[in-house]
Enzyme design. Structure first.
Site, PDB file in Angstrom:
ATOM      1  N   LYS A  11       0.833  -1.203   0.000  1.00 21.31           N
ATOM      2  CA  LYS A  11       0.000   0.000   0.000  1.00 21.31           C
ATOM      3  C   LYS A  11       0.875   1.263   0.000  1.00 21.31           C
ATOM      4  O   LYS A  11       2.089   1.183   0.207  1.00 21.31           O
ATOM      5  CB  LYS A  11      -0.929  -0.052   1.222  1.00 21.31           C
ATOM      6  CG  LYS A  11      -1.904  -1.247   1.189  1.00 21.31           C
ATOM      7  CD  LYS A  11      -2.771  -1.292   2.441  1.00 21.31           C
ATOM      8  CE  LYS A  11      -3.720  -2.473   2.413  1.00 21.31           C
ATOM      9  NZ  LYS A  11      -4.599  -2.498   3.613  1.00 21.31           N
ATOM     10  N   TYR A  51     -12.255  -3.394  -2.999  1.00 24.68           N
ATOM     11  CA  TYR A  51     -12.801  -3.411  -1.636  1.00 24.68           C
ATOM     12  C   TYR A  51     -14.329  -3.383  -1.637  1.00 24.68           C
ATOM     13  O   TYR A  51     -14.936  -2.906  -0.668  1.00 24.68           O
ATOM     14  CB  TYR A  51     -12.247  -2.225  -0.841  1.00 24.68           C
ATOM     15  CG  TYR A  51     -10.831  -2.438  -0.329  1.00 24.68           C
ATOM     16  CD1 TYR A  51     -10.505  -3.539   0.481  1.00 24.68           C
ATOM     17  CD2 TYR A  51      -9.807  -1.529  -0.636  1.00 24.68           C
ATOM     18  CE1 TYR A  51      -9.217  -3.728   0.955  1.00 24.68           C
ATOM     19  CE2 TYR A  51      -8.508  -1.721  -0.155  1.00 24.68           C
ATOM     20  CZ  TYR A  51      -8.230  -2.820   0.641  1.00 24.68           C
ATOM     21  OH  TYR A  51      -6.954  -3.000   1.121  1.00 24.68           O
ATOM     22  N   PHE A  59     -15.518   3.247   7.247  1.00 22.19           N
ATOM     23  CA  PHE A  59     -14.167   3.658   6.858  1.00 22.19           C
ATOM     24  C   PHE A  59     -13.901   3.489   5.359  1.00 22.19           C
ATOM     25  O   PHE A  59     -12.780   3.697   4.898  1.00 22.19           O
ATOM     26  CB  PHE A  59     -13.115   2.883   7.665  1.00 22.19           C
ATOM     27  CG  PHE A  59     -13.244   1.375   7.563  1.00 22.19           C
ATOM     28  CD1 PHE A  59     -12.695   0.685   6.496  1.00 22.19           C
ATOM     29  CD2 PHE A  59     -13.919   0.661   8.553  1.00 22.19           C
ATOM     30  CE1 PHE A  59     -12.810  -0.697   6.403  1.00 22.19           C
ATOM     31  CE2 PHE A  59     -14.037  -0.730   8.468  1.00 22.19           C
ATOM     32  CZ  PHE A  59     -13.484  -1.409   7.380  1.00 22.19           C
ATOM     33  N   ASN A 114      -2.091   0.016   6.981  1.00 21.38           N
ATOM     34  CA  ASN A 114      -1.393  -1.170   7.490  1.00 21.38           C
ATOM     35  C   ASN A 114      -0.493  -1.859   6.459  1.00 21.38           C
ATOM     36  O   ASN A 114      -0.324  -3.066   6.469  1.00 21.38           O
ATOM     37  CB  ASN A 114      -2.383  -2.138   8.148  1.00 21.38           C
ATOM     38  CG  ASN A 114      -3.453  -2.611   7.194  1.00 21.38           C
ATOM     39  OD1 ASN A 114      -3.369  -2.363   5.999  1.00 21.38           O
ATOM     40  ND2 ASN A 114      -4.446  -3.315   7.707  1.00 21.38           N
ATOM     41  N   HIS A 117      -1.544  -5.777   1.698  1.00 22.64           N
ATOM     42  CA  HIS A 117      -2.797  -6.520   1.487  1.00 22.64           C
ATOM     43  C   HIS A 117      -2.468  -7.900   0.948  1.00 22.64           C
ATOM     44  O   HIS A 117      -1.530  -8.056   0.164  1.00 22.64           O
ATOM     45  CB  HIS A 117      -3.672  -5.797   0.452  1.00 22.64           C
ATOM     46  CG  HIS A 117      -4.789  -6.665  -0.078  1.00 22.64           C
ATOM     47  ND1 HIS A 117      -5.986  -6.793   0.579  1.00 22.64           N
ATOM     48  CD2 HIS A 117      -4.854  -7.492  -1.161  1.00 22.64           C
ATOM     49  CE1 HIS A 117      -6.757  -7.645  -0.097  1.00 22.64           C
ATOM     50  NE2 HIS A 117      -6.099  -8.089  -1.156  1.00 22.64           N
ATOM     51  N   GLU A 128      -9.053 -10.796  -7.595  1.00 17.53           N
ATOM     52  CA  GLU A 128      -8.118  -9.683  -7.457  1.00 17.53           C
ATOM     53  C   GLU A 128      -6.990  -9.752  -8.495  1.00 17.53           C
ATOM     54  O   GLU A 128      -6.564  -8.725  -9.022  1.00 17.53           O
ATOM     55  CB  GLU A 128      -7.570  -9.652  -6.022  1.00 17.53           C
ATOM     56  CG  GLU A 128      -8.669  -9.279  -5.024  1.00 17.53           C
ATOM     57  CD  GLU A 128      -8.303  -9.502  -3.555  1.00 17.53           C
ATOM     58  OE1 GLU A 128      -7.130  -9.797  -3.254  1.00 17.53           O
ATOM     59  OE2 GLU A 128      -9.216  -9.399  -2.707  1.00 17.53           O
TER      60      GLU A 128
HETATM   61  P1  DAT Z   1      -7.353  -7.262   5.649  1.00 17.22           P
HETATM   62  O1  DAT Z   1      -6.638  -6.163   4.905  1.00 17.22           O
HETATM   63  O2  DAT Z   1      -6.530  -7.790   6.786  1.00 17.22           O
HETATM   64  O3  DAT Z   1      -7.879  -8.347   4.748  1.00 17.22           O
HETATM   65  P2  DAT Z   1     -10.096  -6.266   5.817  1.00 17.22           P
HETATM   66  O4  DAT Z   1     -10.320  -6.906   4.508  1.00 17.22           O
HETATM   67  O5  DAT Z   1     -11.055  -6.572   6.922  1.00 17.22           O
HETATM   68  O6  DAT Z   1      -8.621  -6.588   6.371  1.00 17.22           O
HETATM   69  O7  DAT Z   1     -10.089  -4.683   5.657  1.00 17.22           O
HETATM   70  C1  DAT Z   1      -9.440  -4.100   4.545  1.00 17.22           C
HETATM   71  C2  DAT Z   1      -8.660  -2.882   5.016  1.00 17.22           C
HETATM   72  O8  DAT Z   1      -9.559  -1.896   5.523  1.00 17.22           O
HETATM   73  C3  DAT Z   1      -7.689  -3.153   6.178  1.00 17.22           C
HETATM   74  O9  DAT Z   1      -6.465  -3.666   5.725  1.00 17.22           O
HETATM   75  C4  DAT Z   1      -7.551  -1.793   6.774  1.00 17.22           C
HETATM   76  C5  DAT Z   1      -8.934  -1.195   6.588  1.00 17.22           C
HETATM   77  N1  DAT Z   1      -9.739  -1.363   7.808  1.00 17.22           N
HETATM   78  C6  DAT Z   1     -10.307  -2.521   8.245  1.00 17.22           C
HETATM   79  N2  DAT Z   1     -10.960  -2.339   9.398  1.00 17.22           N
HETATM   80  C7  DAT Z   1     -10.811  -1.019   9.693  1.00 17.22           C
HETATM   81  C8  DAT Z   1     -11.262  -0.172  10.767  1.00 17.22           C
HETATM   82  N3  DAT Z   1     -12.007  -0.653  11.757  1.00 17.22           N
HETATM   83  N4  DAT Z   1     -10.905   1.127  10.720  1.00 17.22           N
HETATM   84  C9  DAT Z   1     -10.175   1.641   9.699  1.00 17.22           C
HETATM   85  N5  DAT Z   1      -9.722   0.904   8.671  1.00 17.22           N
HETATM   86  C10 DAT Z   1     -10.033  -0.405   8.665  1.00 17.22           C
HETATM   87 MG    MG Z   2      -9.370  -8.288   3.286  1.00 18.88          MG
END
Ligand code: DAT
Ligand code: MG
Length: 147
Positions: A11, A51, A59, A114, A117, A128
């Site tokens: 990212k 996404y 968010f 973070n 991905h 994807e």
């Molecule tokens: P991952 O990236 O571990 O698969 P995810 O698919 O649940 O996690 O979410 C996608 C991204 O969205 C994640 O990497 C960071 C962001 N995200 C997830 N939960 C969040 C939250 N509670 N607040 C802010 N950003 C969040």
């Molecule tokens: Mg995810």
């Protein structure tokens, strides 16, 4: 054996902080092979599609703007249990749960930003890969036009 392909992304904060080499090193160290990789500025429609399962979350807009905030590195990785392995190397989503030794555990300072991905299952990996590498699309993703 279960050799498979997955999609991974470094990212914008990972690229901005100069972590591309460190991150790719961790994947390669665990035996993952880079099938394809490119540094790109993402297109909004692609990020929203990527996404799409999070569209209703509070968010979502912040997340899309973040991915659009700078160059990203997208890649296809191949190896034994690659989908699960990449997510193990990446670490937990939430910053306070990401263990030391994982990429997020060692480098992420917030959940929203973070660093990396990785696809979470086989279906999403195929989706994807096809979304981010349209130039490699074929009828069957297993026959990607790369080595
Ligand atoms: P991952 O990236 O571990 O698969 P995810 O698919 O649940 O996690 O979410 C996608 C991204 O969205 C994640 O990497 C960071 C962001 N995200 C997830 N939960 C969040 C939250 N509670 N607040 C802010 N950003 C969040
Ligand atoms: Mg995810």
């Amino acid at each position: 054996s279960n050799v498979e392909r997955t999609f991974a992304m470094i990212k914008p904060d990972g690229v901005r902080r100069g972590l591309v080499g460190e991150i790719i090193k961790r994947y390669e160290q665990k035996g993952l092979r880079i099938v394809a990789a490119k540094l790109i500025k993402a297109d909004r429609n692609t990020v929203e599609e990527h996404y799409s399962d999070l569209r209703s979350r509070s968010f979502f807009n912040e997340l899309v703007e973040y991915i659009l905030s700078g160059p990203i590195m997208v890649m296809i990785l191949e190896g034994e249990n690659a989908i699960k392995l990449v997510r193990m190397i990446n670490g937990a989503t939430r910053v306070e749960e990401a263990l030391p030794g994982t990429i997020r555990g060692d480098y992420a300072t917030s959940t929203a930003q973070n660093i990396v991905h990785g696809s979470d299952n086989y279906e999403n990996a195929q989706r994807e890969i096809n979304l981010w590498f349209p130039e490699l699309r074929t009828n069957e993703t297993r026959k990607l036009s790369v080595l």
